[in-house]
Motif scaffolding. Sequence first.
Motif, PDB file in Angstrom:
ATOM      1  N   GLN A  70       0.834  -1.192   0.000  1.00  0.00           N
ATOM      2  CA  GLN A  70       0.000   0.000   0.000  1.00  0.00           C
ATOM      3  C   GLN A  70       0.870   1.244   0.000  1.00  0.00           C
ATOM      4  OE1 GLN A  70      -2.248  -0.487   3.618  1.00  0.00           O
ATOM      5  NE2 GLN A  70      -4.057  -1.089   2.472  1.00  0.00           N
ATOM      6  N   PRO A  71       0.365   2.332  -0.559  1.00  0.00           N
ATOM      7  CA  PRO A  71       1.093   3.603  -0.440  1.00  0.00           C
ATOM      8  C   PRO A  71       1.237   3.981   1.037  1.00  0.00           C
ATOM      9  CG  PRO A  71      -0.654   3.770  -2.073  1.00  0.00           C
ATOM     10  CD  PRO A  71      -0.819   2.457  -1.391  1.00  0.00           C
ATOM     11  N   TRP A  72       2.292   4.702   1.372  1.00  0.00           N
ATOM     12  CA  TRP A  72       2.610   4.964   2.780  1.00  0.00           C
ATOM     13  C   TRP A  72       1.534   5.770   3.492  1.00  0.00           C
ATOM     14  CZ3 TRP A  72       3.287   9.777   4.969  1.00  0.00           C
ATOM     15  CH2 TRP A  72       3.347  10.846   4.083  1.00  0.00           C
ATOM     16  N   LEU A  73       0.785   6.597   2.777  1.00  0.00           N
ATOM     17  CA  LEU A  73      -0.170   7.476   3.427  1.00  0.00           C
ATOM     18  C   LEU A  73      -1.464   6.767   3.829  1.00  0.00           C
ATOM     19  CD1 LEU A  73      -0.324  10.371   4.332  1.00  0.00           C
ATOM     20  CD2 LEU A  73      -1.298  10.971   2.136  1.00  0.00           C
ATOM     21  N   VAL A  74      -1.741   5.603   3.284  1.00  0.00           N
ATOM     22  CA  VAL A  74      -2.971   4.892   3.624  1.00  0.00           C
ATOM     23  C   VAL A  74      -2.734   3.698   4.536  1.00  0.00           C
ATOM     24  CG1 VAL A  74      -4.197   5.634   1.562  1.00  0.00           C
ATOM     25  CG2 VAL A  74      -2.897   3.511   1.517  1.00  0.00           C
ATOM     26  N   ARG A  75      -1.515   3.468   4.941  1.00  0.00           N
ATOM     27  CA  ARG A  75      -1.229   2.386   5.874  1.00  0.00           C
ATOM     28  C   ARG A  75      -1.740   2.761   7.268  1.00  0.00           C
ATOM     29  NH1 ARG A  75       4.926   2.156   4.279  1.00  0.00           N
ATOM     30  NH2 ARG A  75       4.628   1.763   2.070  1.00  0.00           N
TER      31      ARG A  75
ATOM     32  N   GLU B  94      -0.634   2.121  10.262  1.00  0.00           N
ATOM     33  CA  GLU B  94       0.395   2.606  11.201  1.00  0.00           C
ATOM     34  C   GLU B  94       0.825   4.038  10.877  1.00  0.00           C
ATOM     35  OE1 GLU B  94       2.482   0.205   7.972  1.00  0.00           O
ATOM     36  OE2 GLU B  94       0.831  -0.204   9.340  1.00  0.00           O
ATOM     37  N   THR B  95       0.823   4.399   9.605  1.00  0.00           N
ATOM     38  CA  THR B  95       1.166   5.773   9.227  1.00  0.00           C
ATOM     39  C   THR B  95       0.067   6.732   9.657  1.00  0.00           C
ATOM     40  OG1 THR B  95       2.357   4.924   7.303  1.00  0.00           O
ATOM     41  CG2 THR B  95       1.820   7.254   7.304  1.00  0.00           C
ATOM     42  N   ILE B  96      -1.178   6.324   9.478  1.00  0.00           N
ATOM     43  CA  ILE B  96      -2.295   7.174   9.885  1.00  0.00           C
ATOM     44  C   ILE B  96      -2.263   7.401  11.393  1.00  0.00           C
ATOM     45  CG2 ILE B  96      -4.818   7.289  10.035  1.00  0.00           C
ATOM     46  CD1 ILE B  96      -4.871   5.778   7.347  1.00  0.00           C
ATOM     47  N   ARG B  97      -1.979   6.356  12.149  1.00  0.00           N
ATOM     48  CA  ARG B  97      -1.884   6.488  13.610  1.00  0.00           C
ATOM     49  C   ARG B  97      -0.753   7.435  13.994  1.00  0.00           C
ATOM     50  NH1 ARG B  97      -3.010   4.777  18.498  1.00  0.00           N
ATOM     51  NH2 ARG B  97      -1.422   4.060  19.948  1.00  0.00           N
ATOM     52  N   ARG B  98       0.387   7.323  13.356  1.00  0.00           N
ATOM     53  CA  ARG B  98       1.517   8.219  13.652  1.00  0.00           C
ATOM     54  C   ARG B  98       1.184   9.673  13.300  1.00  0.00           C
ATOM     55  NH1 ARG B  98       5.757   4.365  10.910  1.00  0.00           N
ATOM     56  NH2 ARG B  98       5.976   2.843  12.576  1.00  0.00           N
ATOM     57  N   LEU B  99       0.503   9.871  12.177  1.00  0.00           N
ATOM     58  CA  LEU B  99       0.116  11.227  11.790  1.00  0.00           C
ATOM     59  C   LEU B  99      -0.845  11.838  12.801  1.00  0.00           C
ATOM     60  CD1 LEU B  99      -0.307  10.880   7.931  1.00  0.00           C
ATOM     61  CD2 LEU B  99       1.419  12.208   9.145  1.00  0.00           C
ATOM     62  N   TRP B 100      -1.809  11.057  13.283  1.00  0.00           N
ATOM     63  CA  TRP B 100      -2.730  11.561  14.302  1.00  0.00           C
ATOM     64  C   TRP B 100      -1.965  11.967  15.561  1.00  0.00           C
ATOM     65  CZ3 TRP B 100      -7.408  13.390  14.494  1.00  0.00           C
ATOM     66  CH2 TRP B 100      -8.324  13.058  13.499  1.00  0.00           C
ATOM     67  N   ILE B 101      -1.020  11.135  15.980  1.00  0.00           N
ATOM     68  CA  ILE B 101      -0.239  11.448  17.181  1.00  0.00           C
ATOM     69  C   ILE B 101       0.570  12.720  16.978  1.00  0.00           C
ATOM     70  CG2 ILE B 101       1.693  10.645  18.600  1.00  0.00           C
ATOM     71  CD1 ILE B 101       0.565   7.782  18.190  1.00  0.00           C
ATOM     72  N   VAL B 102       1.200  12.868  15.827  1.00  0.00           N
ATOM     73  CA  VAL B 102       1.997  14.069  15.543  1.00  0.00           C
ATOM     74  C   VAL B 102       1.109  15.307  15.491  1.00  0.00           C
ATOM     75  CG1 VAL B 102       3.382  15.200  13.757  1.00  0.00           C
ATOM     76  CG2 VAL B 102       3.856  12.837  14.380  1.00  0.00           C
ATOM     77  N   PHE B 103      -0.036  15.228  14.831  1.00  0.00           N
ATOM     78  CA  PHE B 103      -0.927  16.384  14.731  1.00  0.00           C
ATOM     79  C   PHE B 103      -1.485  16.783  16.090  1.00  0.00           C
ATOM     80  CE2 PHE B 103      -1.927  15.125  10.117  1.00  0.00           C
ATOM     81  CZ  PHE B 103      -0.855  15.880   9.662  1.00  0.00           C
ATOM     82  N   ILE B 104      -1.870  15.818  16.918  1.00  0.00           N
ATOM     83  CA  ILE B 104      -2.373  16.121  18.255  1.00  0.00           C
ATOM     84  C   ILE B 104      -1.274  16.740  19.101  1.00  0.00           C
ATOM     85  CG2 ILE B 104      -3.210  15.062  20.385  1.00  0.00           C
ATOM     86  CD1 ILE B 104      -4.848  13.158  18.592  1.00  0.00           C
TER      87      ILE B 104
END
Length: 80
Positions: free
Chosen positions: A5-10, A12-22
Amino acid sequence: MKEKQPWLVRPETIRRLWIVFIAILAITVLADFFVEHHGYFGVDGTFGFGAWYGFVSCVVLVVFSKALGALLKRRDDYYD
């Protein structure tokens, strides 16, 4: 062979992005403790004004656009 899968739809990547944004949002709101406010209208000098004002503005824009979309909506065969 399993296709990757592309990295942005994985997940684990989505979870990391949420953590970084929060974390960024929390740091931004906490930084408000260290800024001296000079409000012109009273309410704009309150704690976290930029955060809640931005959130409320975004919600208003989404609701307005949904209502406008429902008002301007046409049938799928409108041009046929």
